[in-house]
Design a protein around this motif. Structure first.
Motif, PDB file in Angstrom:
ATOM      1  N   PHE A 103       0.576  -0.771   0.069  1.00 42.17           N
ATOM      2  CA  PHE A 103       0.033  -0.057  -0.232  1.00 42.17           C
ATOM      3  C   PHE A 103       0.987   1.163   0.020  1.00 42.17           C
ATOM      4  O   PHE A 103       0.938   1.119   0.710  1.00 42.17           O
ATOM      5  CB  PHE A 103      -1.240  -0.062   1.126  1.00 42.17           C
ATOM      6  CG  PHE A 103      -2.021  -1.398   1.188  1.00 42.17           C
ATOM      7  CD1 PHE A 103      -2.930  -1.159   0.246  1.00 42.17           C
ATOM      8  CD2 PHE A 103      -2.346  -2.070   2.321  1.00 42.17           C
ATOM      9  CE1 PHE A 103      -3.728  -2.185   0.559  1.00 42.17           C
ATOM     10  CE2 PHE A 103      -3.103  -3.285   2.364  1.00 42.17           C
ATOM     11  CZ  PHE A 103      -4.314  -2.924   0.863  1.00 42.17           C
ATOM     12  N   MET A 104       1.021   1.992  -1.262  1.00 45.86           N
ATOM     13  CA  MET A 104       2.289   2.432  -1.048  1.00 45.86           C
ATOM     14  C   MET A 104       2.044   4.553  -0.718  1.00 45.86           C
ATOM     15  O   MET A 104       2.552   4.528   0.224  1.00 45.86           O
ATOM     16  CB  MET A 104       2.720   2.760  -2.459  1.00 45.86           C
ATOM     17  CG  MET A 104       1.727   3.380  -3.387  1.00 45.86           C
ATOM     18  SD  MET A 104       0.336   2.080  -4.273  1.00 45.86           S
ATOM     19  CE  MET A 104      -0.824   3.604  -4.832  1.00 45.86           C
ATOM     20  N   ARG A 105       0.559   3.861  -0.876  1.00 48.56           N
ATOM     21  CA  ARG A 105       0.147   5.823  -0.498  1.00 48.56           C
ATOM     22  C   ARG A 105       0.932   5.937   0.935  1.00 48.56           C
ATOM     23  O   ARG A 105       0.901   7.062   1.288  1.00 48.56           O
ATOM     24  CB  ARG A 105      -1.640   5.421  -0.162  1.00 48.56           C
ATOM     25  CG  ARG A 105      -2.256   5.451  -1.483  1.00 48.56           C
ATOM     26  CD  ARG A 105      -3.472   6.004  -1.954  1.00 48.56           C
ATOM     27  NE  ARG A 105      -4.014   6.091  -2.855  1.00 48.56           N
ATOM     28  CZ  ARG A 105      -5.673   6.587  -3.157  1.00 48.56           C
ATOM     29  NH1 ARG A 105      -6.883   7.024  -1.683  1.00 48.56           N
ATOM     30  NH2 ARG A 105      -6.282   6.411  -4.332  1.00 48.56           N
ATOM     31  N   HIS A 119      -7.274   0.848  -1.862  1.00 50.62           N
ATOM     32  CA  HIS A 119      -6.217   2.313  -1.527  1.00 50.62           C
ATOM     33  C   HIS A 119      -6.907   2.772  -0.434  1.00 50.62           C
ATOM     34  O   HIS A 119      -6.189   3.311  -0.081  1.00 50.62           O
ATOM     35  CB  HIS A 119      -5.816   2.652  -3.187  1.00 50.62           C
ATOM     36  CG  HIS A 119      -4.925   1.473  -3.621  1.00 50.62           C
ATOM     37  ND1 HIS A 119      -3.659   2.127  -3.039  1.00 50.62           N
ATOM     38  CD2 HIS A 119      -4.886   1.548  -4.973  1.00 50.62           C
ATOM     39  CE1 HIS A 119      -2.660   0.675  -4.246  1.00 50.62           C
ATOM     40  NE2 HIS A 119      -4.006   0.375  -5.006  1.00 50.62           N
TER      41      HIS A 119
HETATM   42 MG   LIG Z   1      -2.377   2.481  -1.869  1.00 49.00          MG
END
Ligand SMILES: [Mg+2]
Ligand SMILES: [Mg+2]
Ligand SMILES: [Mg+2]
Ligand SMILES: [Mg+2]
Lengths: 333, 333, 333, 333
Positions: free
Chosen positions: A122-124, A174
């Motif tokens: 989950f890059m956010r 996301h």
């Molecule tokens: Mg994300």
């Protein structure tokens, strides 16, 4: 000493991560790769990397110290379990797994191992704007968060290939993950409403409005639009007791001309989140080098799975669908 | 193979670059360090780095492939000439040198060598906001740039240590360099005006207003304020024939509370330009690995020296002080 | 010739409208006033105005050409019917009436009269920001509106006097009316969700989240918060098929200081909407001078009543409460 | 009782003011008009207004209580002196007069009369954005103003009719007046610099950069561009000791589409300043009704004349041209 990493899956996202690990980041090298298509694995392998015939061979190879999973979702469960069995830190792209049962098996194995090994993609959470937003909320001067508005607007989706389940199954995770993280909260129920459809998507159920009812009773109010045409436009705003905090405009030049005073919108998710992906791996490398994991965990992957399941039920039922999680193992506190 | 770098000067900025080269960036390692204070050099040296007794020893050491100069300004000339004599790529912090004569010697040596080896530390050219601004201007839709407004506002300067020459000698070089680069132009004359002084700086000549008359006749209109208290606030706006392009607000969370709807201002230059410094070295490593240099050149360092000299003359004379450069060697086109 | 107006009700809002009619606007004079408290009426009456003992006396007086109703809500029905019976244009403050039955009687009377006489005080429709927003949407380049976000944030409410019904009964009508107008649409059903409560309001149900399901299936997503402390903060954003249009920040000076780069928020509704009130009457005077009415009609007052009723039902039921309107009389097209 | 006004000059601006006085504002009526072209005066006269054959006849007519001068500049001196001789309040459009000698005669006459009668048409002082900006500066929290940036950007000028003197003679007066007012300061000298010319204006000297050196030593840094094409774009920013205050974007809807996230720019000065013109007359009517004047005075008209003269000298000389005013009569404090 550089961390020796094995990459499973050399499709588009796998190739992008190989580029990142070899050309952008320090303290890491790609020691091995594998793919169901071995020809593709060979072509993607950087100089000096071994091409393994199977994920298992890669995971158990002594020179592979940590693993990056970029295979397709249904394969993740077995690969994660193998990594945990081998005691190796593993970065796993979304979705962590594709069923609640699989998520629970991963959690059970990791808890039994006794140390975090799994980081989910989950890059956010690694994006500088979201991090600054969280610092404001956690700072406490605005009081408790009561509403969070998450706008997820995507330029276009491939006609025919993209189905009406995807916004709730693939995209919503996301918003759900970033909401849980920003608000330090859990989802307790999900409702879905379907507004007037965009004619841009023909028969597609687009947009959708999702309400995530949180354990604190805060409501997360999500708009997912996947065919807006003009760009990739991610917004977030937290209404708190004493004030509001929101993501800023993206830092484009402020141009004034016949179109007004204006800032460009990102074209796609790559442009929007490229630094977040880099930072995600920077922090993973440090943790994996110490034999563990940080950031989004198997618990977060489990939560995402439950929210997606509940959202799919909610769009059919029109009702408030509960999300019921097991007691949180101490490992994830 | 990682580029093996030697660092000359292990004061504050040298230590920060060592941190960057060892912990942030890929493809590089610090093979050697030196400092006039050898104890400081030893304490700053990362694991595996040799401590050299002199800059000359470091520069000529076979295992040092490229050099980073962070010593004080008056030492740069000899060190740059030694790097060029050794045919080694060199990154040199500002000021490149401290006199026009020294700048010309460096240019002469590099031209004689026949390939660019010198990159000067004008980090703003690597900042993402300035790069987007330049893309807009270079794109041409706004027409020719006619005026550029550069606001350089610094939170505070150390009382007693900071003199009234410094804004024109040390600070202005950033505005001058970024203006030359943004407008693809050269400075042909400099004027300085001294507005009402800020009481925050007591006897300091602060702020100063500088006009850079460019070869194209565009005017660069600079405000340098060094004691504004509230933060570090860098702004830039280009008035073109058909429109305006400006740097955006820094990407802080948009907070609404009793102080209004607002975004925080950076505290200092470190916060503002940290990514620019990283990117500056990223590109230097690639070029140095190929045996050459890119980005701001000895020519740019020479121009900065001339502009600072002209500004100091102009504040005394009140007149328009010309900047006269030699013909530009083809190496710098 | 100036329009001669009679004002019924000389409380706070009545006094403010008398000030507006006598000191701000042209083409109008206050010929008569009345109030249940005649002493208050006398003290509020401008020079030259007659004080009438009853609303009926004022409405039927030959020198009164048009009427402004600022009495309390339950009195509006009889006063509106008397104005229509007298054939006199009438401006009526919110709420038009306090029951669906009363609204239908007013509509029936006006339709029987055959010409519009009633303008209801939904001042937001006269606000320049909302009007520019509507022009963008009506312009059509953004496509159909799919979602409208209406944030209604009020600084504080009087403790004890303000009840949990009021956000849905009194406050929501502004969001409902402006939504119907912006989207050229009608409300077909209402849902209410109650998020985590703000501790600022103790036991008050605050904030509330309201969904207005429109006839077009667009969803209006309303946040009403009545105790945010920091100011009066009204926002609106329309998500359309091809783009977004939103209200801008209020035009406060952009100040940069230790609190960041910022614009002040209005303190209260008076500061926010003062020009809208002026404009509302400017247009009413023109229409009333021509013997008719423009702007928000009895139909709009009827719709507001139904939405408030449905919202109160919805907060109790937790369900989607339908709004069922009679066929729209041609008079209101 | 409404103020009875006579209007001298019924060209474009005179007609616009007649519209404003009859249709927008309260407490005023147009009792008489005149023009060098009597047919035009007749056609512009509203119902009930007398058409006078000469300015003198209008000014001395008993039923004219106050005068609005919209004739051409060279006629203003005699008309202003006649108004003062008649003891009648007078609103005079820019320029007040066209020479220093004429300005001094007006001042002398008004001082001899002993009460202010003249208001000059610098409408920016009545603009809400400028007023909020002034309140911030006068509030004092930002400290003393050191620099003021005034950007005056006009969409287009008529080719052939518009000469290179006009930006300095006609346009600059707005920036000079608003600067004097915002900073509560006087201009002590003027410098002009001519940047690269815009190709949009062919041979026109466009843009120009003007420095107003103020008595406080603050510098006002003006850009005048008259052919920018994209709209009418007025900006202002004050750099103070502890912070910055600036005019906000104009309050257009915030649209997000393929052109970015953006706000429209006004088309022309009418759109930008229409409310300021209304407010200017609102305040004039109140003061004139009391037999006097407020807002920009003959002193301000005198200052504007001197600044324009100095600017025209400065563009030729390239030097710093002093502005020397007489001692300020107490009437203007
Ligand atoms: Mg994300
Ligand atoms: Mg720089
Ligand atoms: Mg309203
Ligand atoms: Mg003006």
């Amino acid at each position: 000493m550089a961390l020796k990493v094995g990459v499973i899956g050399t499709g588009m996202i796998g190739q992008d991560h190989i580029r990142r690990l070899t050309q952008v980041l320090s303290g890491v090298e790609v020691a091995g790769v594998t793919d169901i298509d071995l020809a593709r694995a060979k072509s993607a392998a950087p100089a000096g990397a071994t091409v393994y015939e199977t994920p298992e061979a890669l995971i158990t190879a002594p020179e592979v110290q940590a693993v990056v999973i970029c295979s397709w979702g249904p394969a993740h469960e077995a690969q994660l379990l193998a990594c945990i069995a081998a005691g190796k830190p593993v970065f796993c792209e979304k979705p962590m797994v594709t069923s609640e049962a699989a998520a629970l098996k991963v959690i059970e194995a990791e808890v039994a191992f006794g140390r975090r090994l799994v980081q989910v993609g989950f890059m956010r959470r690694f994006d500088a704007d979201y991090r600054r937003l969280k610092r404001v909320i956690d700072g406490g001067t605005l009081g408790a968060p009561l509403m969070y508005y998450s706008k997820h607007r995507n330029a276009s989706v491939p006609e025919g290939l993209y189905t009406s389940e995807m916004p709730l199954n693939d995209t919503l995770v996301h918003d759900a993950d970033i909401s849980r993280w920003l608000l330090s909260d859990e989802v307790s129920a999900v409702e879905v409403r379907v507004p007037r459809r965009s004619t841009r998507g023909r028969d597609l159920r687009d947009p959708v409005m999702v309400m995530l009812h949180m354990a604190s009773e805060a409501i997360v109010d999500v708009e997912i639009s996947v065919n807006i045409g003009y760009g990739y436009d991610i917004r977030g705003e937290v209404s708190c007791e004493n004030g509001i905090a929101a993501l800023p405009n993206r830092p484009a030049a402020v141009v004034t001309d016949a179109n007004g005073i204006r800032q460009a919108i990102p074209e796609d998710w790559r442009e929007r989140f490229i630094e977040a992906y880099d930072q995600e791996f920077r922090e993973w490398i440090v943790a994996a080098g110490a034999g563990t994991a940080t950031g989004p965990s198997a618990w977060d992957g489990y939560a995402a799975t439950l929210v997606a399941d509940a959202a799919l039920r909610a769009v059919d039922s029109g009702a408030r669908e509960p999300v019921t999680m097991i007691d949180k193992p101490a490992l994830y506190n």
